[in-house]
Motif scaffolding. Structure first.
Motif, PDB file in Angstrom:
ATOM      1  N   ASP A  97      39.428  35.888  39.710  1.00  0.00           N
ATOM      2  CA  ASP A  97      38.662  35.923  40.961  1.00  0.00           C
ATOM      3  C   ASP A  97      37.881  37.224  41.147  1.00  0.00           C
ATOM      4  OD1 ASP A  97      39.514  33.408  41.627  1.00  0.00           O
ATOM      5  OD2 ASP A  97      41.152  34.091  42.907  1.00  0.00           O
ATOM      6  N   THR A  98      38.196  38.253  40.371  1.00  0.00           N
ATOM      7  CA  THR A  98      37.480  39.525  40.494  1.00  0.00           C
ATOM      8  C   THR A  98      36.560  39.786  39.308  1.00  0.00           C
ATOM      9  OG1 THR A  98      39.383  40.673  39.533  1.00  0.00           O
ATOM     10  CG2 THR A  98      39.224  40.624  41.924  1.00  0.00           C
ATOM     11  N   CYS A  99      36.524  38.885  38.364  1.00  0.00           N
ATOM     12  CA  CYS A  99      35.743  39.122  37.145  1.00  0.00           C
ATOM     13  C   CYS A  99      34.253  39.304  37.463  1.00  0.00           C
ATOM     14  CB  CYS A  99      35.948  37.962  36.184  1.00  0.00           C
ATOM     15  SG  CYS A  99      35.328  38.276  34.518  1.00  0.00           S
ATOM     16  N   LEU A 100      33.697  38.454  38.316  1.00  0.00           N
ATOM     17  CA  LEU A 100      32.265  38.530  38.600  1.00  0.00           C
ATOM     18  C   LEU A 100      31.890  39.823  39.327  1.00  0.00           C
ATOM     19  CD1 LEU A 100      29.502  37.241  38.419  1.00  0.00           C
ATOM     20  CD2 LEU A 100      30.009  35.959  40.517  1.00  0.00           C
ATOM     21  N   PRO A 101      32.576  40.209  40.416  1.00  0.00           N
ATOM     22  CA  PRO A 101      32.185  41.463  41.067  1.00  0.00           C
ATOM     23  C   PRO A 101      32.398  42.691  40.183  1.00  0.00           C
ATOM     24  CG  PRO A 101      34.134  40.526  42.116  1.00  0.00           C
ATOM     25  CD  PRO A 101      33.584  39.482  41.228  1.00  0.00           C
ATOM     26  N   VAL A 102      33.401  42.691  39.330  1.00  0.00           N
ATOM     27  CA  VAL A 102      33.593  43.817  38.418  1.00  0.00           C
ATOM     28  C   VAL A 102      32.466  43.857  37.391  1.00  0.00           C
ATOM     29  CG1 VAL A 102      35.074  44.761  36.596  1.00  0.00           C
ATOM     30  CG2 VAL A 102      36.088  43.934  38.735  1.00  0.00           C
ATOM     31  N   ALA A 103      32.174  42.718  36.788  1.00  0.00           N
ATOM     32  CA  ALA A 103      31.124  42.674  35.763  1.00  0.00           C
ATOM     33  C   ALA A 103      29.766  43.049  36.334  1.00  0.00           C
ATOM     34  CB  ALA A 103      31.069  41.282  35.136  1.00  0.00           C
ATOM     35  N   ALA A 104      29.522  42.681  37.600  1.00  0.00           N
ATOM     36  CA  ALA A 104      28.228  42.977  38.210  1.00  0.00           C
ATOM     37  C   ALA A 104      27.991  44.474  38.378  1.00  0.00           C
ATOM     38  CB  ALA A 104      28.129  42.280  39.569  1.00  0.00           C
ATOM     39  N   GLN A 105      29.050  45.269  38.345  1.00  0.00           N
ATOM     40  CA  GLN A 105      28.908  46.716  38.553  1.00  0.00           C
ATOM     41  C   GLN A 105      29.035  47.529  37.262  1.00  0.00           C
ATOM     42  OE1 GLN A 105      30.899  48.173  42.332  1.00  0.00           O
ATOM     43  NE2 GLN A 105      31.775  46.117  42.228  1.00  0.00           N
ATOM     44  N   LEU A 106      29.190  46.872  36.143  1.00  0.00           N
ATOM     45  CA  LEU A 106      29.372  47.583  34.878  1.00  0.00           C
ATOM     46  C   LEU A 106      28.381  47.074  33.841  1.00  0.00           C
ATOM     47  CD1 LEU A 106      33.284  47.555  34.669  1.00  0.00           C
ATOM     48  CD2 LEU A 106      31.821  49.521  35.200  1.00  0.00           C
ATOM     49  N   ALA A 107      27.629  47.981  33.257  1.00  0.00           N
ATOM     50  CA  ALA A 107      26.677  47.603  32.212  1.00  0.00           C
ATOM     51  C   ALA A 107      27.192  47.919  30.821  1.00  0.00           C
ATOM     52  CB  ALA A 107      25.346  48.325  32.445  1.00  0.00           C
ATOM     53  N   SER A 108      27.932  49.021  30.671  1.00  0.00           N
ATOM     54  CA  SER A 108      28.333  49.481  29.340  1.00  0.00           C
ATOM     55  C   SER A 108      29.680  48.939  28.897  1.00  0.00           C
ATOM     56  CB  SER A 108      28.381  51.012  29.305  1.00  0.00           C
ATOM     57  OG  SER A 108      27.119  51.556  29.603  1.00  0.00           O
ATOM     58  N   ALA A 109      30.486  48.446  29.837  1.00  0.00           N
ATOM     59  CA  ALA A 109      31.799  47.913  29.493  1.00  0.00           C
ATOM     60  C   ALA A 109      31.749  46.400  29.387  1.00  0.00           C
ATOM     61  CB  ALA A 109      32.823  48.326  30.545  1.00  0.00           C
ATOM     62  N   MET A 110      32.564  45.866  28.499  1.00  0.00           N
ATOM     63  CA  MET A 110      32.755  44.416  28.422  1.00  0.00           C
ATOM     64  C   MET A 110      33.793  44.009  29.459  1.00  0.00           C
ATOM     65  SD  MET A 110      32.821  44.093  24.261  1.00  0.00           S
ATOM     66  CE  MET A 110      33.884  45.524  24.071  1.00  0.00           C
ATOM     67  N   VAL A 111      33.599  42.868  30.105  1.00  0.00           N
ATOM     68  CA  VAL A 111      34.489  42.411  31.171  1.00  0.00           C
ATOM     69  C   VAL A 111      34.890  40.978  30.883  1.00  0.00           C
ATOM     70  CG1 VAL A 111      34.766  42.049  33.649  1.00  0.00           C
ATOM     71  CG2 VAL A 111      33.313  43.919  32.827  1.00  0.00           C
ATOM     72  N   GLN A 112      36.183  40.719  30.983  1.00  0.00           N
ATOM     73  CA  GLN A 112      36.667  39.354  30.753  1.00  0.00           C
ATOM     74  C   GLN A 112      37.833  39.062  31.688  1.00  0.00           C
ATOM     75  OE1 GLN A 112      37.604  40.184  26.530  1.00  0.00           O
ATOM     76  NE2 GLN A 112      39.722  39.631  26.998  1.00  0.00           N
ATOM     77  N   PRO A 113      38.039  37.779  32.011  1.00  0.00           N
ATOM     78  CA  PRO A 113      39.135  37.432  32.916  1.00  0.00           C
ATOM     79  C   PRO A 113      40.472  37.415  32.188  1.00  0.00           C
ATOM     80  CG  PRO A 113      37.978  35.457  32.260  1.00  0.00           C
ATOM     81  CD  PRO A 113      37.216  36.600  31.661  1.00  0.00           C
ATOM     82  N   TRP A 114      41.514  37.767  32.922  1.00  0.00           N
ATOM     83  CA  TRP A 114      42.864  37.663  32.378  1.00  0.00           C
ATOM     84  C   TRP A 114      43.307  36.202  32.370  1.00  0.00           C
ATOM     85  CZ3 TRP A 114      46.575  39.181  29.481  1.00  0.00           C
ATOM     86  CH2 TRP A 114      47.883  38.721  29.673  1.00  0.00           C
ATOM     87  N   VAL A 115      43.816  35.782  31.237  1.00  0.00           N
ATOM     88  CA  VAL A 115      44.373  34.440  31.080  1.00  0.00           C
ATOM     89  C   VAL A 115      45.861  34.597  30.837  1.00  0.00           C
ATOM     90  CG1 VAL A 115      44.362  32.329  29.729  1.00  0.00           C
ATOM     91  CG2 VAL A 115      42.215  33.578  30.114  1.00  0.00           C
ATOM     92  N   PRO A 116      46.727  34.067  31.694  1.00  0.00           N
ATOM     93  CA  PRO A 116      48.165  34.227  31.478  1.00  0.00           C
ATOM     94  C   PRO A 116      48.550  33.834  30.051  1.00  0.00           C
ATOM     95  CG  PRO A 116      47.770  33.245  33.615  1.00  0.00           C
ATOM     96  CD  PRO A 116      46.428  33.318  32.933  1.00  0.00           C
ATOM     97  N   GLY A 117      49.287  34.697  29.406  1.00  0.00           N
ATOM     98  CA  GLY A 117      49.663  34.471  28.019  1.00  0.00           C
ATOM     99  C   GLY A 117      48.607  34.914  27.032  1.00  0.00           C
ATOM    100  N   GLY A 118      47.477  35.452  27.546  1.00  0.00           N
ATOM    101  CA  GLY A 118      46.396  35.871  26.671  1.00  0.00           C
ATOM    102  C   GLY A 118      46.714  37.168  25.943  1.00  0.00           C
TER     103      GLY A 118
END
Length: 480
Positions: free
Chosen positions: A264-285
């Protein structure tokens, strides 16, 4: 090299060894005067009014030695030998509203209760509201214990000679010492004699300990040479912590930064970061296959994060091959015990409240003996490194001397600054320092973080955690 934190007896032994080797007291006093004048030029503005209060001993000699170097200021100096007879003169001088009072009345040699006349004079100085710079030690303070000899001057800045004294770092002294600065290069012998029975002292981290770390990059370097930090951070209502941690990590310039956050926070985090890769946590991932360091905890306070990440964090603490930094909410998820053999260093970064929870005690108990709290946390978690944040952030682990950080200011007491530090520390450790360099990397991260806050504080405007993340990574020689 980090400075040792000294007892008064060891400081006296150092001075005696210097005189025996041919160093002249007069030359050291002259040098102290030069350093004191430089400190006043840092803290005061040209044209400010300075009031010097000089005692009969060498502490008074030290402050008098600064007078020829302060042509840019309006200076008044009073030699105080009889506090009862001279209290009115001091009060009249304070009534002329000096911008700074320079306290050179008593030094580390004071070893007796103060008379009522001295206590009254100190009260007059404190009641004036003027800012105070104390030379070596605030007058009236016991430099071994941090207690007073009945009263003590309340300083905004203390400039101590040679190396920090134990009592200046005692909890009882914090409100009287103010900002502690060191006049290290005053001409004393480079070797400080050991004293039987004192053991290995704690140390003081300053700019020279952080310079050159990490080292220069080869001209043919590529991003694969500088590691990959994975940051597990951010949950509903706390997504900014992930952004700040990533900002800190990027300023350490690892090869890659990946932020793993709640879906639920992946989009707002990704929208504020250009140089970092952002991905959602998947339980068991899984974490990125080539991650060389891991940061867990910033902004993981939402119940959904606890439910899905607590067990994973415990497993990473036990088995992740590289360095692991655990901060904020994730600290509560760690279990006592020793991580698996052969894994990288483990670091926790609690503030006093989090430290109290880890130890099942209260904040007052932690603050009453911060070194003991640090060692207890380290022992509970298998000998890990502990960064106990606060005034003079502590760095160490059970069984080792502790490093006291010499940078930073109360401006760091705002939400998000710890997230920046956790990310920056993870970014440095991603670059696979040799085991012997790990303590230096941790201390360098803490020092740079505080020095950046100092530079922002001197910038003349209010600053935020976002500003801290943006400014982090500057050459420490450019920060005050």
């Amino acid at each position: 090299m980090a400075l040792p934190i000294l007892s008064v007896a060891r400081m006296r032994s150092w001075e005696s060894a210097s005189w025996a080797a041919g160093t002249r007291e007069a030359d050291v006093i002259a040098r102290v005067g030069v350093v004191l004048a430089a400190a006043l030029r840092r803290h005061a503005r040209p044209g400010d009014r300075l009031l010097f209060l000089a005692g009969k001993g060498h502490n008074g000699d030290d402050v008098r030695a600064a007078l020829p170097h302060l042509a840019a200021f309006a200076v008044e100096s009073i030699d105080v030998a009889d506090p009862a007879a001279q209290r009115q003169a001091v009060a009249a001088a304070l009534g002329r509203k000096p911008d700074w009072v320079v306290d050179g009345l008593f030094g580390i040699g004071l070893n007796r209760p103060l008379s009522e006349a001295w206590r009254a004079l100190f009260g007059t100085v404190d009641a004036s509201g003027a800012r105070v710079l104390a030379m070596d030690v605030p007058s009236g303070l016991d430099a071994d214990t941090g207690n007073t000899w009945g009263a003590a001057i309340r300083a905004d800045v203390t400039l101590t000679v040679g190396a920090p004294k134990r009592g200046l770092l005692a909890p009882a002294a914090v409100g009287r010492v103010g900002r502690l600065e060191i006049a290290a290069d005053v001409g004393l012998n480079p070797t400080i004699p050991a004293l039987p029975g004192e053991g290995v002292p704690d140390t003081w981290t300053e700019a020279s300990d952080a310079e050159g770390f990490p080292g220069r990059r080869r001209v043919d370097a590529h991003k694969g040479d500088f590691g990959h930090v994975a940051i597990v951070a951010g949950s509903v209502g706390y997504h900014g912590a992930a952004v700040l941690a990533a900002g800190g990590a990027l300023r350490a310039r690892p090869g890659l930064v990946t932020v793993i956050t709640m879906r639920d926070t992946c989009l707002p985090v990704a929208a504020q970061l250009a140089s970092a890769m952002v991905q959602p946590w998947v339980p068991g991932g899984a974490l990125p296959a080539k991650a060389t360091s891991l940061v867990v905890g910033p902004g993981l306070a939402h119940p959904d994060a606890v439910a899905t990440l607590r067990d994973a964090t415990r497993a990473w603490w036990q088995g992740f091959a590289g360095p692991v930094v655990v901060d904020a909410s994730a600290l509560d998820w760690l279990e006592p015990g020793v991580p698996a053999a052969g894994v990288g260093p483990r670091i926790v970064t609690p503030h006093p409240g989090e430290a109290a929870r880890l130890l099942g005690t209260d904040v007052a108990t932690v603050r009453a003996d911060r070194p003991a709290a640090l060692r207890a946390i380290s022992a509970r978690l298998g000998g890990c490194w502990v960064v106990l944040k606060g005034h003079h952030t502590l760095v160490g682990r059970a069984g080792d001397p502790i490093g006291w950080n010499g940078s930073g200011n109360p401006g760091l007491a705002q939400g998000g600054t710890g997230d920046v530090l956790a990310g920056y520390l993870g970014g440095l450790l991603a670059q696979t320092p040799a085991p012997a360099d790990v303590p230096r990397a941790i201390r360098a991260a803490v020092w740079h973080h505080g020095a950046t806050a100092d530079a922002l504080e001197h910038g003349g405007r209010a600053w935020t955690s976002e500003d801290l993340a943006d400014a982090l990574g500057a050459d420490p020689r450019g920060a005050r």
